[in-house]
Design a protein around this motif. Sequence first.
Motif, short mmCIF file in Angstrom:
data_model
loop_
_atom_site.label_atom_id
_atom_site.label_comp_id
_atom_site.label_asym_id
_atom_site.label_seq_id
_atom_site.Cartn_x
_atom_site.Cartn_y
_atom_site.Cartn_z
N ILE A 1 0.87 -1.18 0.20
CA ILE A 1 0.14 0.46 0.31
C ILE A 1 1.52 1.06 -0.18
O ILE A 1 1.35 1.73 0.85
N GLY A 2 0.90 2.22 -1.36
CA GLY A 2 1.53 3.10 -1.15
C GLY A 2 0.94 4.46 -0.48
O GLY A 2 -0.63 4.89 -0.68
N THR A 3 1.16 5.22 0.62
CA THR A 3 1.13 6.69 0.68
C THR A 3 1.52 7.26 1.60
O THR A 3 3.12 7.36 1.54
N ARG A 4 1.57 8.71 1.24
CA ARG A 4 2.27 10.07 2.24
C ARG A 4 2.77 9.21 3.22
O ARG A 4 1.74 8.45 4.39
N GLY A 5 3.60 10.11 4.28
CA GLY A 5 3.93 9.88 5.58
C GLY A 5 2.49 10.76 6.35
O GLY A 5 3.31 10.53 7.45
N SER A 6 2.11 12.44 5.96
CA SER A 6 1.39 12.36 7.35
C SER A 6 0.29 11.34 8.44
O SER A 6 0.29 10.77 7.67
N LYS A 7 -0.28 12.54 9.30
CA LYS A 7 -0.45 11.33 10.46
C LYS A 7 -1.76 10.86 9.68
O LYS A 7 -2.22 9.74 9.93
N LEU A 8 -2.80 11.92 9.28
CA LEU A 8 -3.95 11.71 8.53
C LEU A 8 -3.33 10.81 7.40
O LEU A 8 -4.19 10.17 7.50
N ALA A 9 -2.46 10.77 6.21
CA ALA A 9 -2.47 9.40 5.58
C ALA A 9 -2.11 8.58 6.03
O ALA A 9 -3.05 6.99 5.63
N LEU A 10 -1.16 7.91 6.72
CA LEU A 10 -1.40 7.02 7.51
C LEU A 10 -2.36 6.41 8.51
O LEU A 10 -3.00 5.04 8.22
N TRP A 11 -3.57 7.43 9.32
CA TRP A 11 -4.63 6.59 9.22
C TRP A 11 -5.10 5.84 8.39
O TRP A 11 -5.69 5.29 8.89
N GLN A 12 -4.87 6.33 7.03
CA GLN A 12 -6.12 6.43 6.17
C GLN A 12 -5.13 5.00 5.85
O GLN A 12 -6.06 3.53 5.43
N ALA A 13 -4.36 4.58 5.81
CA ALA A 13 -3.30 3.37 5.60
C ALA A 13 -3.62 2.43 6.25
O ALA A 13 -3.80 1.54 5.75
N HIS A 14 -3.38 2.93 7.55
CA HIS A 14 -4.09 1.54 8.68
C HIS A 14 -5.58 1.58 8.39
O HIS A 14 -5.67 0.19 8.41
N PHE A 15 -6.34 2.73 7.89
CA PHE A 15 -7.34 1.89 7.44
C PHE A 15 -8.03 0.82 6.53
O PHE A 15 -8.08 -0.05 6.22
N THR A 16 -6.57 0.90 5.85
CA THR A 16 -6.86 0.49 4.12
C THR A 16 -6.69 -0.84 5.08
O THR A 16 -7.03 -1.93 4.64
N GLN A 17 -5.71 -0.81 5.73
CA GLN A 17 -5.15 -2.25 6.29
C GLN A 17 -6.01 -3.15 6.87
O GLN A 17 -6.01 -4.65 6.83
N ASP A 18 -6.70 -2.28 7.77
CA ASP A 18 -7.89 -3.16 8.72
C ASP A 18 -8.80 -4.07 8.31
O ASP A 18 -9.41 -4.88 8.06
N ARG A 19 -9.46 -2.59 6.17
CA ARG A 19 -10.51 -3.39 5.75
C ARG A 19 -9.73 -4.93 4.94
O ARG A 19 -10.05 -5.15 5.63
N ALA B 1 4.81 5.72 -8.69
CA ALA B 1 5.15 4.17 -7.42
C ALA B 1 4.14 3.09 -8.04
O ALA B 1 4.53 2.18 -8.73
N LEU B 2 2.65 3.19 -8.77
CA LEU B 2 2.20 2.60 -8.54
C LEU B 2 2.26 1.88 -10.04
O LEU B 2 2.92 0.89 -10.13
N LEU B 3 2.81 2.90 -10.60
CA LEU B 3 2.95 2.57 -12.56
C LEU B 3 4.29 1.69 -12.62
O LEU B 3 4.42 0.79 -13.33
N ARG B 4 5.04 2.02 -11.11
CA ARG B 4 6.40 1.23 -11.87
C ARG B 4 6.11 -0.06 -10.70
O ARG B 4 7.61 -0.83 -10.77
N ASP B 5 4.94 -0.34 -10.60
CA ASP B 5 5.43 -1.64 -9.45
C ASP B 5 5.85 -1.53 -8.28
O ASP B 5 6.19 -2.81 -7.88
N GLU B 6 6.04 -0.15 -7.72
CA GLU B 6 6.58 -0.61 -6.61
C GLU B 6 5.87 -0.65 -5.51
O GLU B 6 5.92 -0.79 -4.47
N ILE B 7 4.44 -0.33 -5.89
CA ILE B 7 3.52 -0.84 -4.99
C ILE B 7 2.04 -1.74 -5.70
O ILE B 7 2.13 -1.18 -7.12
N ASP B 8 1.47 -1.83 -4.68
CA ASP B 8 0.00 -2.41 -5.57
C ASP B 8 -0.88 -1.42 -5.56
O ASP B 8 -1.74 -1.57 -6.89
N VAL B 9 -1.35 -0.87 -4.73
CA VAL B 9 -2.40 -0.37 -4.00
C VAL B 9 -1.84 1.69 -3.53
O VAL B 9 -1.28 1.60 -2.91
#
Length: 297
Positions: free
Chosen positions: A7-25, A66-74
Amino acid sequence: MSKTIRIGTRGSKLALWQAHFTQDRLREAGIDSELIVIKTQGDRIQHLSFDKMEGKGFFTKEIEEALLRDEIDVAVHSMKDLPTNSPEGLCITAVSYREDPADWLVIRKEKADAQKPLLLPDAAVIGTSSARRKAQMLDLRPDIQIKDIRGNVPTRLGKLRDGHFDAILLAAAGLTRLEISLSEFEVVRFSPREFIPAPAQGVLAWQAREADKPTRRLLKQVHQSAVAELTNLERKVLNLLDGGCQMPLGVYCEKDGEGNFHVWAALANGWDQPVRRCRLSQSTKHGLPERVIEALR
């Protein structure tokens, strides 16, 4: 499919909340994942307001690459930051529930004046870098002074606390998701029907490679189709105007119990220009974005 989803994400607190929410789902659906933090142009350039930055997608471009380079999937994005046209080879595969889409005006307690509209003193200094928020605030209180503010949500609240501003405008969704206490401030909670949010505000979007059918099938398990129906309509208005997330445009759509669509929209030619507003209702969404554009023109 047993592979670990990157999962590709920005590093801000809110972006990381969003990424962890994605992981949980994904975990609820039995899918393993890992986070990969990517810095974007919007994170690196902190001295310019959004309307002075070049192009569209300055919080999304590097993650999409990064998604186009296949470094992340989502890629997980705040949907309001995402340009309405995905780069070739990528697509929005799923969207989340919608958190409160409203904007909140957060005011220093010692500056709040109960006798004045929106509790703001005369010539109050308001912090926001959004052209949409600037235009609608000036529409409500032409006497205020607008000052650009950048940084993540806690940083902005720190600047308010330190007295750089009398009040700042923030998305309710970010404050709610980060569970930030605002007890030291006065808060004016706008209705999204009056102070109209950015298209798709409060919604997360999950982007994948078009050709990556297995990942796209997995993301369908977390997709909220009822939310997508409304955000697609809001973003279609933005797309028809060929606007990026820095355009002074607000669009908000609701669907009632009978299945009717209600749209509120506001548009200015620039952040310091008059705001044009419309409200339209229709039993079907067919042609509704085009009608909104017509009414705003």
